[in-house]
Design a protein around this motif. Structure first.
Motif, short mmCIF file in Angstrom:
data_model
loop_
_atom_site.label_atom_id
_atom_site.label_comp_id
_atom_site.label_asym_id
_atom_site.label_seq_id
_atom_site.Cartn_x
_atom_site.Cartn_y
_atom_site.Cartn_z
N LEU A 148 31.52 33.11 31.42
CA LEU A 148 31.08 34.66 30.87
C LEU A 148 32.30 33.98 29.45
CD1 LEU A 148 30.40 36.77 33.42
CD2 LEU A 148 28.84 35.44 32.24
N TYR A 149 33.56 33.66 29.95
CA TYR A 149 34.27 33.89 28.48
C TYR A 149 34.06 32.67 27.70
CZ TYR A 149 36.62 37.58 31.21
OH TYR A 149 36.32 38.86 31.77
N ASP A 150 34.08 32.69 26.17
CA ASP A 150 33.79 31.78 25.50
C ASP A 150 35.43 31.46 24.46
OD1 ASP A 150 30.19 32.69 24.00
OD2 ASP A 150 31.30 32.26 26.02
N TYR A 151 35.90 32.27 24.75
CA TYR A 151 37.00 31.67 23.77
C TYR A 151 38.48 31.42 24.38
CZ TYR A 151 34.31 32.48 20.11
OH TYR A 151 33.16 32.72 19.77
N TRP A 152 39.51 30.99 24.59
CA TRP A 152 40.76 30.99 25.42
C TRP A 152 41.71 30.02 24.45
CZ3 TRP A 152 40.19 31.21 31.14
CH2 TRP A 152 38.45 31.21 31.32
N GLY A 153 42.57 30.87 25.26
CA GLY A 153 44.27 30.22 25.55
C GLY A 153 44.46 29.27 25.80
N GLN A 154 45.84 28.35 25.45
CA GLN A 154 46.50 27.65 25.66
C GLN A 154 47.20 27.82 26.87
OE1 GLN A 154 47.86 29.59 23.36
NE2 GLN A 154 49.82 29.74 24.15
N GLY A 155 47.40 28.96 27.13
CA GLY A 155 48.14 28.88 28.95
C GLY A 155 49.57 28.79 28.46
N THR A 156 49.97 29.52 29.47
CA THR A 156 51.52 30.07 29.44
C THR A 156 52.41 30.02 31.00
OG1 THR A 156 53.64 31.57 28.95
CG2 THR A 156 51.19 32.62 29.56
N LEU A 157 53.18 29.69 31.12
CA LEU A 157 53.95 29.29 32.63
C LEU A 157 54.55 30.18 32.80
CD1 LEU A 157 53.90 27.00 35.12
CD2 LEU A 157 55.68 26.30 33.38
N VAL A 158 53.65 30.86 34.79
CA VAL A 158 55.23 31.75 35.22
C VAL A 158 55.49 31.51 36.66
CG1 VAL A 158 55.36 33.18 36.37
CG2 VAL A 158 53.66 33.34 33.97
N VAL A 187 49.50 28.33 35.57
CA VAL A 187 49.24 28.49 34.06
C VAL A 187 48.50 29.61 33.72
CG1 VAL A 187 48.37 27.61 32.54
CG2 VAL A 187 50.17 26.19 34.05
N TYR A 188 48.79 31.24 33.02
CA TYR A 188 47.76 31.83 33.00
C TYR A 188 47.49 31.61 31.51
CZ TYR A 188 50.22 34.11 37.33
OH TYR A 188 49.66 35.00 37.89
N TYR A 189 46.22 31.62 31.55
CA TYR A 189 45.01 32.05 31.07
C TYR A 189 44.88 33.45 30.13
CZ TYR A 189 45.20 26.92 31.17
OH TYR A 189 46.02 25.60 31.64
N CYS A 190 44.68 33.30 28.61
CA CYS A 190 43.71 34.26 28.02
C CYS A 190 42.52 34.62 27.36
CB CYS A 190 44.51 35.40 27.20
SG CYS A 190 44.81 34.88 26.30
N ALA A 191 41.64 35.19 27.95
CA ALA A 191 40.00 34.25 27.07
C ALA A 191 39.59 36.03 26.47
CB ALA A 191 39.22 34.25 29.21
N ALA A 192 38.18 35.27 26.15
CA ALA A 192 37.03 36.78 25.63
C ALA A 192 36.60 36.29 25.69
CB ALA A 192 37.83 36.27 23.40
N ASP A 193 35.58 37.66 26.02
CA ASP A 193 34.30 37.60 26.18
C ASP A 193 33.12 38.08 25.24
OD1 ASP A 193 31.88 39.70 28.41
OD2 ASP A 193 31.88 37.94 27.05
N PRO A 194 32.16 38.09 23.92
CA PRO A 194 31.90 38.45 23.06
C PRO A 194 31.29 39.72 23.14
CG PRO A 194 32.18 36.00 22.62
CD PRO A 194 32.16 36.21 24.08
N LEU A 195 30.44 39.53 24.70
CA LEU A 195 29.88 40.49 24.93
C LEU A 195 30.24 41.54 25.60
CD1 LEU A 195 27.04 38.07 26.51
CD2 LEU A 195 27.27 38.79 23.91
N ASN A 196 31.34 41.76 25.54
CA ASN A 196 32.57 42.82 26.61
C ASN A 196 31.69 43.39 27.34
OD1 ASN A 196 34.58 44.76 26.18
ND2 ASN A 196 32.60 46.36 25.22
N ARG A 197 31.49 42.25 28.18
CA ARG A 197 30.40 42.99 29.55
C ARG A 197 31.63 43.17 30.82
NH1 ARG A 197 27.43 37.36 29.18
NH2 ARG A 197 28.99 37.03 28.72
N TRP A 198 31.16 44.45 31.04
CA TRP A 198 32.38 44.82 32.75
C TRP A 198 31.61 44.24 33.48
CZ3 TRP A 198 35.46 47.51 34.50
CH2 TRP A 198 35.58 48.40 35.92
N TYR A 199 33.54 43.87 34.18
CA TYR A 199 33.90 43.09 35.40
C TYR A 199 33.04 41.66 35.35
CZ TYR A 199 35.13 43.38 40.81
OH TYR A 199 35.65 43.59 41.26
N ALA A 200 33.74 41.34 34.42
CA ALA A 200 33.25 39.76 34.11
C ALA A 200 34.55 39.03 35.41
CB ALA A 200 33.37 39.54 32.61
N VAL A 201 34.36 38.40 36.07
CA VAL A 201 35.94 37.62 36.73
C VAL A 201 34.97 36.04 36.62
CG1 VAL A 201 35.69 39.57 38.26
CG2 VAL A 201 34.21 37.45 39.10
N SER A 202 34.28 35.87 36.37
CA SER A 202 33.41 34.23 35.86
C SER A 202 33.69 33.30 35.32
CB SER A 202 32.08 33.85 36.18
OG SER A 202 31.36 32.87 35.46
#
Length: 124
Positions: free
Chosen positions: A110-120, A92-107
């Motif tokens: 660090l992401y405050d907002y998340w989508g519901q996911g889509t299955l691949v 399941v693939y999720y998109c996420a948003a980081d309001p602080l626009n950080r470089w190389y954020a992999v954790s």
């Protein structure tokens, strides 16, 4: 802030899919965006990220050279083009948003907002 992921489906190994993440409001113009995935029985992991101002991208080693993240700020949408798909990309693939626009954020933290996911699902 709402994120809506779409584009998942069933594909054979070696095939391609393009995921989309539509964002409400104007966050796509100022937030870093990323894709994560969670395979059955595994923890959620980082896949790809893109910054807002300069469009710099970063990828997990497992998808480098096969996946491409991009964004259309005018449409408030982020994309994940997935080529040469493998059965191990099934998740399941999720998109996420980081309001602080950080470089190389992999954790995930660090992401405050998340989508519901889509299955691949990638069949062998």
């Amino acid at each position: 802030v709402q994120l809506q992921a779409s584009g998942g489906g069933l594909v054979q190994a070696g095939g391609s899919l393009r995921l989309s993440c539509a964002a409400s409001g104007r966050i796509a113009s100022s937030y870093a965006m990323a894709w994560f995935r969670q395979a059955p029985g595994k923890e959620r992991e980082f896949v790809a990220g893109i910054r807002a101002n300069d469009g710099r991208t970063w990828y997990a080693d497992s998808v480098k050279g096969r996946f491409t993240i991009s964004r259309d700020n005018a449409e408030n949408t982020v994309f994940l083009q997935m080529n040469s798909l493998k059965p191990e990309d099934t998740a399941v693939y999720y998109c996420a948003a980081d309001p602080l626009n950080r470089w190389y954020a992999v954790s995930q933290a660090l992401y405050d907002y998340w989508g519901q996911g889509t299955l691949v699902t990638v069949s062998s």
